[in-house]
Design a protein around this motif. Structure first.
Motif, PDB file in Angstrom:
ATOM      1  N   LEU A   1       0.814  -1.208   0.000  1.00  0.00           N
ATOM      2  CA  LEU A   1       0.000   0.000   0.000  1.00  0.00           C
ATOM      3  C   LEU A   1       0.851   1.263   0.000  1.00  0.00           C
ATOM      4  CD1 LEU A   1      -2.787  -1.092   2.503  1.00  0.00           C
ATOM      5  CD2 LEU A   1      -3.108  -0.570   0.100  1.00  0.00           C
ATOM      6  N   GLU A   2       1.942   1.236   0.729  1.00  0.00           N
ATOM      7  CA  GLU A   2       2.778   2.427   0.847  1.00  0.00           C
ATOM      8  C   GLU A   2       3.386   2.801  -0.501  1.00  0.00           C
ATOM      9  OE1 GLU A   2       6.345   4.170   3.727  1.00  0.00           O
ATOM     10  OE2 GLU A   2       5.692   2.079   3.870  1.00  0.00           O
ATOM     11  N   SER A   3       3.936   1.806  -1.201  1.00  0.00           N
ATOM     12  CA  SER A   3       4.534   2.098  -2.504  1.00  0.00           C
ATOM     13  C   SER A   3       3.467   2.473  -3.527  1.00  0.00           C
ATOM     14  CB  SER A   3       5.333   0.894  -3.002  1.00  0.00           C
ATOM     15  OG  SER A   3       4.482  -0.229  -3.209  1.00  0.00           O
ATOM     16  N   PHE A   4       2.274   1.867  -3.414  1.00  0.00           N
ATOM     17  CA  PHE A   4       1.200   2.227  -4.339  1.00  0.00           C
ATOM     18  C   PHE A   4       0.791   3.688  -4.156  1.00  0.00           C
ATOM     19  CE2 PHE A   4      -3.356   2.826  -5.053  1.00  0.00           C
ATOM     20  CZ  PHE A   4      -3.464   2.475  -6.394  1.00  0.00           C
ATOM     21  N   TRP A   5       0.620   4.092  -2.897  1.00  0.00           N
ATOM     22  CA  TRP A   5       0.198   5.465  -2.646  1.00  0.00           C
ATOM     23  C   TRP A   5       1.268   6.462  -3.077  1.00  0.00           C
ATOM     24  CZ3 TRP A   5      -3.678   8.419  -2.275  1.00  0.00           C
ATOM     25  CH2 TRP A   5      -3.587   9.677  -1.691  1.00  0.00           C
ATOM     26  N   LYS A   6       2.528   6.144  -2.837  1.00  0.00           N
ATOM     27  CA  LYS A   6       3.615   7.036  -3.230  1.00  0.00           C
ATOM     28  C   LYS A   6       3.757   7.121  -4.755  1.00  0.00           C
ATOM     29  CE  LYS A   6       6.491   6.511   0.909  1.00  0.00           C
ATOM     30  NZ  LYS A   6       7.788   6.028   1.458  1.00  0.00           N
ATOM     31  N   SER A   7       3.355   6.050  -5.460  1.00  0.00           N
ATOM     32  CA  SER A   7       3.563   5.999  -6.909  1.00  0.00           C
ATOM     33  C   SER A   7       2.331   6.392  -7.698  1.00  0.00           C
ATOM     34  CB  SER A   7       3.991   4.581  -7.327  1.00  0.00           C
ATOM     35  OG  SER A   7       5.171   4.224  -6.675  1.00  0.00           O
ATOM     36  N   TRP A   8       1.189   6.555  -7.057  1.00  0.00           N
ATOM     37  CA  TRP A   8      -0.033   6.912  -7.793  1.00  0.00           C
ATOM     38  C   TRP A   8      -0.083   8.430  -7.935  1.00  0.00           C
ATOM     39  CZ3 TRP A   8      -3.467   3.781 -10.270  1.00  0.00           C
ATOM     40  CH2 TRP A   8      -4.667   4.350 -10.714  1.00  0.00           C
ATOM     41  N   HIS A   9      -0.609   9.110  -6.960  1.00  0.00           N
ATOM     42  CA  HIS A   9      -0.657  10.573  -6.992  1.00  0.00           C
ATOM     43  C   HIS A   9       0.545  11.084  -6.191  1.00  0.00           C
ATOM     44  CE1 HIS A   9      -3.653  14.182  -7.140  1.00  0.00           C
ATOM     45  NE2 HIS A   9      -2.459  14.494  -7.566  1.00  0.00           N
ATOM     46  N   ALA A  10       1.724  10.927  -6.788  1.00  0.00           N
ATOM     47  CA  ALA A  10       2.961  11.171  -6.047  1.00  0.00           C
ATOM     48  C   ALA A  10       3.083  12.616  -5.586  1.00  0.00           C
ATOM     49  CB  ALA A  10       4.168  10.798  -6.907  1.00  0.00           C
ATOM     50  N   SER A  11       2.671  13.563  -6.409  1.00  0.00           N
ATOM     51  CA  SER A  11       2.780  14.973  -6.011  1.00  0.00           C
ATOM     52  C   SER A  11       1.847  15.272  -4.838  1.00  0.00           C
ATOM     53  CB  SER A  11       2.451  15.882  -7.194  1.00  0.00           C
ATOM     54  OG  SER A  11       1.097  15.746  -7.584  1.00  0.00           O
ATOM     55  N   PHE A  12       0.679  14.664  -4.828  1.00  0.00           N
ATOM     56  CA  PHE A  12      -0.249  14.827  -3.713  1.00  0.00           C
ATOM     57  C   PHE A  12       0.359  14.213  -2.452  1.00  0.00           C
ATOM     58  CE2 PHE A  12      -4.934  14.143  -2.277  1.00  0.00           C
ATOM     59  CZ  PHE A  12      -4.837  15.250  -1.453  1.00  0.00           C
ATOM     60  N   ASN A  13       1.038  13.077  -2.622  1.00  0.00           N
ATOM     61  CA  ASN A  13       1.691  12.452  -1.479  1.00  0.00           C
ATOM     62  C   ASN A  13       2.773  13.355  -0.892  1.00  0.00           C
ATOM     63  OD1 ASN A  13       2.445   9.955   0.169  1.00  0.00           O
ATOM     64  ND2 ASN A  13       4.364  10.401  -0.881  1.00  0.00           N
ATOM     65  N   LYS A  14       3.548  13.999  -1.767  1.00  0.00           N
ATOM     66  CA  LYS A  14       4.567  14.935  -1.272  1.00  0.00           C
ATOM     67  C   LYS A  14       3.916  16.098  -0.526  1.00  0.00           C
ATOM     68  CE  LYS A  14       7.978  13.994  -4.904  1.00  0.00           C
ATOM     69  NZ  LYS A  14       9.062  13.530  -4.021  1.00  0.00           N
ATOM     70  N   TRP A  15       2.794  16.574  -1.053  1.00  0.00           N
ATOM     71  CA  TRP A  15       2.066  17.670  -0.400  1.00  0.00           C
ATOM     72  C   TRP A  15       1.581  17.228   0.979  1.00  0.00           C
ATOM     73  CZ3 TRP A  15      -2.572  18.667   1.784  1.00  0.00           C
ATOM     74  CH2 TRP A  15      -2.967  19.998   1.936  1.00  0.00           C
ATOM     75  N   ILE A  16       1.034  16.010   1.061  1.00  0.00           N
ATOM     76  CA  ILE A  16       0.500  15.506   2.329  1.00  0.00           C
ATOM     77  C   ILE A  16       1.626  15.329   3.347  1.00  0.00           C
ATOM     78  CG2 ILE A  16      -0.469  13.434   3.393  1.00  0.00           C
ATOM     79  CD1 ILE A  16      -2.367  13.234   1.039  1.00  0.00           C
ATOM     80  N   VAL A  17       2.748  14.785   2.916  1.00  0.00           N
ATOM     81  CA  VAL A  17       3.869  14.585   3.840  1.00  0.00           C
ATOM     82  C   VAL A  17       4.337  15.922   4.408  1.00  0.00           C
ATOM     83  CG1 VAL A  17       6.269  13.848   3.980  1.00  0.00           C
ATOM     84  CG2 VAL A  17       4.616  12.422   2.774  1.00  0.00           C
ATOM     85  N   ARG A  18       4.422  16.946   3.547  1.00  0.00           N
ATOM     86  CA  ARG A  18       4.961  18.242   3.986  1.00  0.00           C
ATOM     87  C   ARG A  18       3.968  19.013   4.841  1.00  0.00           C
ATOM     88  NH1 ARG A  18       8.739  22.138   3.093  1.00  0.00           N
ATOM     89  NH2 ARG A  18       8.064  24.295   2.784  1.00  0.00           N
ATOM     90  N   TYR A  19       2.687  19.000   4.467  1.00  0.00           N
ATOM     91  CA  TYR A  19       1.734  19.900   5.109  1.00  0.00           C
ATOM     92  C   TYR A  19       0.758  19.203   6.066  1.00  0.00           C
ATOM     93  CZ  TYR A  19       3.477  22.997   1.475  1.00  0.00           C
ATOM     94  OH  TYR A  19       4.300  23.747   0.660  1.00  0.00           O
ATOM     95  N   MET A  20       0.761  17.849   6.102  1.00  0.00           N
ATOM     96  CA  MET A  20      -0.133  17.145   7.018  1.00  0.00           C
ATOM     97  C   MET A  20       0.622  16.153   7.898  1.00  0.00           C
ATOM     98  SD  MET A  20      -3.721  16.370   5.022  1.00  0.00           S
ATOM     99  CE  MET A  20      -4.442  15.788   6.543  1.00  0.00           C
ATOM    100  N   TYR A  21       1.341  15.248   7.255  1.00  0.00           N
ATOM    101  CA  TYR A  21       1.960  14.144   7.983  1.00  0.00           C
ATOM    102  C   TYR A  21       2.984  14.644   9.015  1.00  0.00           C
ATOM    103  CZ  TYR A  21       4.486   9.744   8.720  1.00  0.00           C
ATOM    104  OH  TYR A  21       5.091   8.639   9.273  1.00  0.00           O
ATOM    105  N   ILE A  22       3.898  15.519   8.577  1.00  0.00           N
ATOM    106  CA  ILE A  22       4.919  16.029   9.490  1.00  0.00           C
ATOM    107  C   ILE A  22       4.312  16.931  10.564  1.00  0.00           C
ATOM    108  CG2 ILE A  22       6.984  17.489   9.634  1.00  0.00           C
ATOM    109  CD1 ILE A  22       7.854  16.349   6.946  1.00  0.00           C
ATOM    110  N   PRO A  23       3.423  17.886  10.217  1.00  0.00           N
ATOM    111  CA  PRO A  23       2.812  18.686  11.286  1.00  0.00           C
ATOM    112  C   PRO A  23       2.007  17.868  12.290  1.00  0.00           C
ATOM    113  CG  PRO A  23       2.570  19.816   9.194  1.00  0.00           C
ATOM    114  CD  PRO A  23       3.107  18.456   8.884  1.00  0.00           C
ATOM    115  N   LEU A  24       1.452  16.717  11.870  1.00  0.00           N
ATOM    116  CA  LEU A  24       0.674  15.876  12.785  1.00  0.00           C
ATOM    117  C   LEU A  24       1.550  15.004  13.669  1.00  0.00           C
ATOM    118  CD1 LEU A  24      -2.285  14.720  10.490  1.00  0.00           C
ATOM    119  CD2 LEU A  24      -2.420  16.225  12.485  1.00  0.00           C
ATOM    120  N   GLY A  25       2.838  15.014  13.474  1.00  0.00           N
ATOM    121  CA  GLY A  25       3.711  14.229  14.330  1.00  0.00           C
ATOM    122  C   GLY A  25       4.580  13.239  13.605  1.00  0.00           C
TER     123      GLY A  25
END
Length: 1241
Positions: free
Chosen positions: A1085-1109
């Motif tokens: 699942l992790e590689s699928f999500w990173k490889s599908w909408h990859a730019s959205f994944n980068k956005w989520i990591v920067r603006y959601m995932y890291i700020p959430l902890g």
């Protein structure tokens, strides 16, 4: 036998009663006693015969009789196959002394001589009936339980052939024997006894081989194909667990007017329970909650699917009914109410499952058209024949703007030239009223071999070498049953425009097998005149030639008796070839198209006119044909001696029938397989071609262990190739078999003639349609941007103004008057109601609250609030500002602005965070990153350094902000780019990609577009999903379609995202790459999500995932993140289901990965064990991923239980095992640890 009881007594204690305990009791069998006291004694015959004269055996005691002596009941001489109980009655036998038998009904006296004649005729009838049962079933035990489309059609055709033969014999011997009464019941009895049936295993839901809209004319047909197993009861049910009475659920119902049903709504049926009706010997009573009624109540609570068959009066035969399969329903509610008789009746509300092909709705529409023909959509002419036929023929075009076919003169029969030599001298019969079946003195019947060619209802009994009808000199009535062709058709036809075959013919009425369709009318042309005029019949699209080679088929009932087969020969006996041209004059037959699997066949018929016999070509229905189904027949193939020696393609035309048995299909199969293999595998081989090359290079130069591993890899590759060939072959057949029932197919442009193209996906259809204008617009925009940048040395500020100006032009086309509203509202300070003015207000939020403690909370609340409001109010309306602005609602442009607002929200959040972090000390170690990044080491700037490096504080201007939000190349679909990266590249254009690399990027995109065109022309995966036709497929086909849908979705987004990214690269701004890996190269699942909408994944990591902890709260963060992703896409329950299912499958994967890393499983376990465990884990993950995506984007939450039930069936478990094996092999192929195991770095 005449005595009635001789030889029928059973010796006492001659059998063991325990041997027959498995025979079900005959609960409703009432003996019929003679009414007169001096009548014959009551006949008591053993169940397996022998029977007195006049009596018929009933099922299940209708097997072949043995010796005249009565067998012991402990001998199992009967077939125990389940069958409805039929009445067991007989006429009282005549008195042996020749005197009249007095009763309440007067009867003629019957003497001893007439008794002998009757017995002889009865014996003859029994011999004839025995001959009819002498045939081979030809159906295996497995096919009896589970059928398919071909098998279902075969069973129905054989039943109808037998029924027609019995009806023909009944007509001929009606006054002499009771053997052939109720031909449909007798035919069904014979079919059951011989084992000619299918789908005998009861099941919930779809019946294999039965399609929505199929029609039937007898309840026995429903039983034979397993659609509804009750011959009289309207509710069929089955036990859910063993045979517990309380666990039975309804599986099908028949609504045919016997009860007070509310059946007018095509999607809702209010069904009345069974029982309680008044009859001759009892009054109406309250219905009881037992058997079928109880089963429907159970189905309400279990929510299982129920098949619904609706019954109507047959328009052409008012005394009979026609049944139509209307698809799957679910019981929604039940209640009890008083009926018209004053008794309590159960009511059940059944609702049709959405997405199914229309059936009863089509009948409703036809009923409306018959009442008011002008209500028919696309009607051109109400009567094409201009009154030449007794029933009007409509002309309809719902496809394009063509106003009708080329001009021709309508004639209702064939015209012979005076010089034609095919005519033969002939004389009519001497019947005075009407020709009667079995009349040996009728010369017309004698010409037909002694059999009447039609049964009582006017249906053709069997195909014959030649049929002779009564002619003009015959003194019989005009409505004689032997004048079917001359009385014209009795069906309401419609000439309609097809999507790819010109004009076609279909019927508004249901057509029974053997029904006369029409005659092929036109002008008979001679071969000599044909060549002289240059009107070669083979080059004429409107021609019928009896001398062509036609595909043979069997339509008559055949037995094993050679004598019987010779009497029913289906080989035509035509004196001389006949060519009829309907190019200039003809009837509706000229509009019938060709099919390699036709539903109509032709039959030569002769009848006399002026003492000369003329040959006519008549068309009859080959099988039952539902309304609005195109009528087709086999055009045949020109004989080799008729083709010109210098033109091998003379007379050969490309077949467009789309039948799975198409003759052209065999020719193109290998080509389609090769093309399909390239389409579905190009991306995998592009990413993994190095593996195959490495194997072949190193196979002979490696150690024994490595050689064994690489041999294993070769076997895996062969499996993958075989899997793709299987999927492609199956997909091609599915597309050809079901294309007529799929929505969203359009006439394509590939192949000759063009195939249908799958345009059912709204996103792809809109993108593909607007691709030329998008290419032109972005070509001009990027050219202007590069010219201005070079000429005027523009940096961030200048480029922001330029792209804002160009983007506003682009947005004015997309959104129309909304831009005017935006500036008006901005001026009036109503900043929250328009688009660009809204963005201006949003720009103030991060500026004002950038230093605030609760900035993150305010930023998310503000943007999510507007996101929800835009979705709920669908982008608002100008009318909310007053009537003065209401007229602007008519100028909304071509694209709804609130759809694009989703991406704008991401950009607004990105700007807010980046501006907020610009006021804080950066934690990004640029020097350390440059040392690790090979791109940055080469002197270029990778995307990550552009994103993480804070822009200058002066770059956070309102103009740069607006140009970032509406940047034209990425505005509609992305990819998502951060504000820091965008502002940096406005100042200095990207240098990651060279001009050569950008050109190669564009060429690869063009190659992908060509592959997409091939895919949508060959495989209709998405059409299956949008049409909900996957519910009618087998588990294996569901797997193939589901796999195809995922590949289609991947290629669709691949092309859309890369097109806009390509345009942005030309403009000098690099966005993150979406789809960096093929969908078939993701095994977790992790590689699928990173490889599908990859730019959205980068956005989520920067603006959601890291700020959430970050990784410290990973198990909790994924639930928040995927819920946001679902809501961001749309406010739909199925998307939330997808999100939560994904999280549910994600959690075990994260736990396993964490445990593996903690215990250092890779080093602790043997390489072989570690690789096998990873392959098994990948298999489970891919399965979960497919289920989550199918629920979220295809079947929805309501279809989840259905999907599980399908794959837990006997066939489904086998498919599930095959699916797991395939995923296991695929995981071993793409897992990096697995590749390293094979010695490949």
């Amino acid at each position: 036998m005449e005595g009635g009881v001789a030889g029928n007594t059973v010796p006492p204690n001659s059998f063991d009663k325990s041997k027959v305990l498995d025979v079900k009791p005959l609960r409703s069998l009432l003996p019929v006693f003679p009414e007169a006291p001096n009548g014959p004694p009551f006949v008591c015959a053993p169940p397996n015969g022998p029977f007195p004269t006049g009596f018929s055996p009933f099922f299940p005691f209708s097997g072949p009789q043995g010796s005249p002596l009565t067998p012991g009941l402990n001998q199992n001489l009967f077939n125990s196959t389940a069958m409805p109980i039929r009445s067991f009655r007989a006429e009282p036998p005549p008195a042996s002394n020749g005197e009249n038998v007095q009763s309440s009904n007067k009867r003629k006296s019957v003497g001893p001589s007439s008794v002998k004649k009757k017995v002889k005729r009865s014996n003859d009838s029994e011999l004839a009936l025995a001959a009819l049962t002498n045939f081979k079933p030809g159906i295996s035990a497995a096919e009896k339980d589970d059928g398919n489309r071909e098998l279902v059609e075969n069973v129905l055709m054989r039943f109808e052939a037998l029924r027609r033969k019995l009806s023909q014999m009944e007509d001929a011997k009606e006054s002499h024997s009771e053997i052939f009464k109720r031909a449909n019941l007798k035919a069904g009895n014979i079919m059951f006894t011989k084992g000619v049936r299918t789908n005998g295993k009861k099941r919930i839901g779809v019946v294999p081989g039965v399609e929505i809209g199929d029609i039937f004319f007898f309840r026995m047909e429903l039983i034979l194909i397993g659609l509804h197993s009750q011959s009289m009861a309207g509710i069929d049910f089955m036990p859910m667990k063993a045979d517990i009475e309380g666990e039975r659920v309804a599986i099908s119902i028949v609504s045919s007017g016997g009860y007070e049903d509310d059946a007018e709504d095509p999607d809702v049926l209010v069904y009345t329970g069974q029982g309680g009706n008044a009859s001759a010997d009892k009054e109406a009573s309250d219905q009881k909650l037992v058997r079928g009624n109880l089963a429907l109540e159970r189905s309400l609570h279990r929510a299982n699917e129920v098949r619904v068959i609706r019954g109507f009066k047959d328009a052409t035969h008012q005394t009979s009914k026609v049944y139509v399969y209307d698809g799957l329903y679910k019981v929604q509610e039940s209640w009890m109410e008083k009926g018209k008789t004053g008794c309590n009746m159960f009511k059940y509300k059944l609702v049709r499952l959405p997405g199914q092909t229309g059936a009863f709705s089509t009948w409703k529409s036809i009923r409306k058209w018959k009442e008011d023909p002008s209500s028919r959509d696309g009607l051109i002419l109400p009567d094409l024949t201009s009154g030449a036929e007794s029933i009007p023929v409509s002309l309809v075009n719902e496809v394009d703007d063509e106003k009708g076919p080329a001009y021709f003169t309508y004639v209702s029969t064939v015209k012979y030239p005076k010089s034609f030599k095919l005519v033969q001298p002939s004389y009519g019969c001497n019947c005075r009223d009407a020709c009667q079946a079995g009349n040996s003195n009728c010369s017309c019947i004698q010409k037909n071999g002694g059999d009447f060619p039609y049964i009582t209802t006017g249906i053709l009994a069997c195909r014959m070498p030649m049929i002779f009808e009564c002619g003009s000199s015959c003194p019989c009535f005009r409505n004689c049953k032997n004048r079917v062709l001359q009385t014209g058709f009795k069906v309401h036809f419609e000439v309609f425009k097809t999507r790819d075959k010109g004009w076609g013919l279909r019927s508004w009425d249901p057509i029974r097998a053997g029904t006369f369709i029409c005659e092929y009318a036109g002008e008979v042309i001679e071969k000599i005149k044909e060549k002289a005029d240059g009107d070669d019949g083979e080059n004429n699209d409107y021609v019928f030639n009896t001398n062509r080679v036609y595909e043979s088929f069997k339509w008559n009932h055949e037995t094993e008796s050679a004598e019987e087969r010779s009497d029913t020969s289906e080989k035509f006996d035509i004196p001389s070839p006949l060519i009829i041209s309907s190019k200039n004059s003809g009837n509706i037959a000229r509009f019938m198209n060709h099919s390699c699997s036709p539903n109509v066949f032709w039959q030569p018929i002769m009848y006399e006119h002026n003492n000369e016999a003329f040959l006519h070509i008549a068309f009859f229905a080959k099988k039952h044909i539902p309304p609005m189904t195109e009528l087709t027949y086999d055009y045949g193939i020109p004989r080799s001696d008729e083709t010109e020696s210098n033109n091998m393609e003379h007379g050969k035309k490309k077949c467009l029938c789309g039948s799975p048995k198409c003759r052209d299909w065999k020719f193109y199969r290998s080509v389609n397989l090769f093309v399909g293999f390239v389409v579905l595998t190009f991306d995998w081989w592009y990413d993994n071609s190095f593996v195959v090359v490495e194997v072949w290079i190193d196979l002979n130069g490696c150690h024994d262990r490595q050689k064994q591993n690489k041999v294993e890899l070769l076997l895996l590759i062969l499996y993958v190739i075989g899997f793709y060939i299987f999927c492609i072959h199956r997909s091609l057949h599915l597309s050809r078999d079901h294309f007529s029932k799929l929505r969203g197919l359009r006439i394509g442009w590939l192949f000759s003639p063009p195939r249908l193209n799958d345009a059912s996906d709204d996103q792809w259809r809109n993108f593909r349609t607007n691709l030329p204008i998008l290419s032109l617009v972005f070509g001009i925009f990027t050219l202007l941007a590069n010219i201005f940048r070079k000429l005027f040395h523009l940096r961030a500020r200048g480029m922001s103004f330029l792209w804002l100006f160009l983007s506003l032009i682009y947005l004015s086309y997309l959104h129309g008057a909304w831009l005017v509203l935006a500036f008006q509202v901005c001026y009036l300070n109503h900043l929250s109601s328009s688009f660009l003015a809204l963005l201006a207000y949003v720009h103030l939020v991060p500026i004002i609250f950038a230093h605030a403690k609760y900035f993150t909370f305010l930023l998310w609340i503000f943007n999510l609030g507007f996101l929800f409001c835009n979705r709920i109010y669908q982008g608002y309306s100008f009318s909310i500002f007053g009537e003065y602005w209401e007229y602007l609602d008519n100028f909304r442009g071509t694209f709804r602005w609130h759809i694009c607002f989703n991406l704008v929200v991401l950009r607004m959040i990105s700007f807010g965070y980046d501006y907020h972090w610009a006021h804080q000390e950066s934690r990004f170690d640029q020097e350390k990153h440059i040392q690790r990044c090979h791109v940055c080491k080469s002197g270029k700037n990778c995307y990550q350094i552009l994103q993480e490096r804070n822009a200058h504080i002066n770059d956070y201007t309102f103009t740069t902000y607006l140009s970032y939000l509406v940047y034209a190349p990425l505005y509609i679909a992305g990819p998502i780019i951060s504000f820091n990266s965008f502002a940096s590249q406005l100042d200095v254009p990207q240098n990651h990609y060279s001009i050569k690399e950008v050109i190669w990027y564009g060429l690869r995109w063009v190659f992908g577009l060509c592959l997409m065109e091939l895919m949508t022309h060959l495989f209709y995966f998405n059409a299956f999903a949008t049409s909900a036709s996957w519910k009618m497929l087998s588990p294996m086909d569901i797997f193939v379609v589901g796999y195809g849908v995922i590949n289609f979705m991947w290629l669709k987004f691949f092309l859309i995202w890369r097109f806009f990214r390509f345009c942005s690269l030309i403009a000098g701004i690099e966005a993150p790459e979406n789809m960096p890996k093929c969908v078939n190269n993701c095994h977790d699942l992790e590689s699928f999500w990173k490889s599908w909408h990859a730019s959205f994944n980068k956005w989520i990591v920067r603006y959601m995932y890291i700020p959430l902890g970050g990784s410290q709260r990973k198990l909790l963060n994924i639930w928040v993140i995927f819920t946001f992703v679902a809501v961001w896409h749309d406010l739909e329950w199925k998307l939330l289901s997808w999100a939560w299912l994904t999280c549910l499958f994600f959690v075990p994967e994260l736990l396993v990965k964490s445990a593996t890393n903690a215990f250092q499983a890779k080093g602790a376990l043997d390489g072989f064990i570690f690789r096998e465990l990873r392959a098994a884990g990948g298999t489970i993950t891919i399965t979960c991923l497919m289920v989550a995506n199918l629920v979220g984007y295809v079947i929805g939450p309501s279809g989840f239980s259905w999907l599980i039930s399908q794959f837990l069936s006997k066939e489904g478990l086998n498919v599930f095992g095959f699916m797991l094996l395939t995923f296991y092999v695929g995981t071993k192929m793409i897992d990096e640890h697995g590749i390293m195991w094979y010695g490949i770095e």
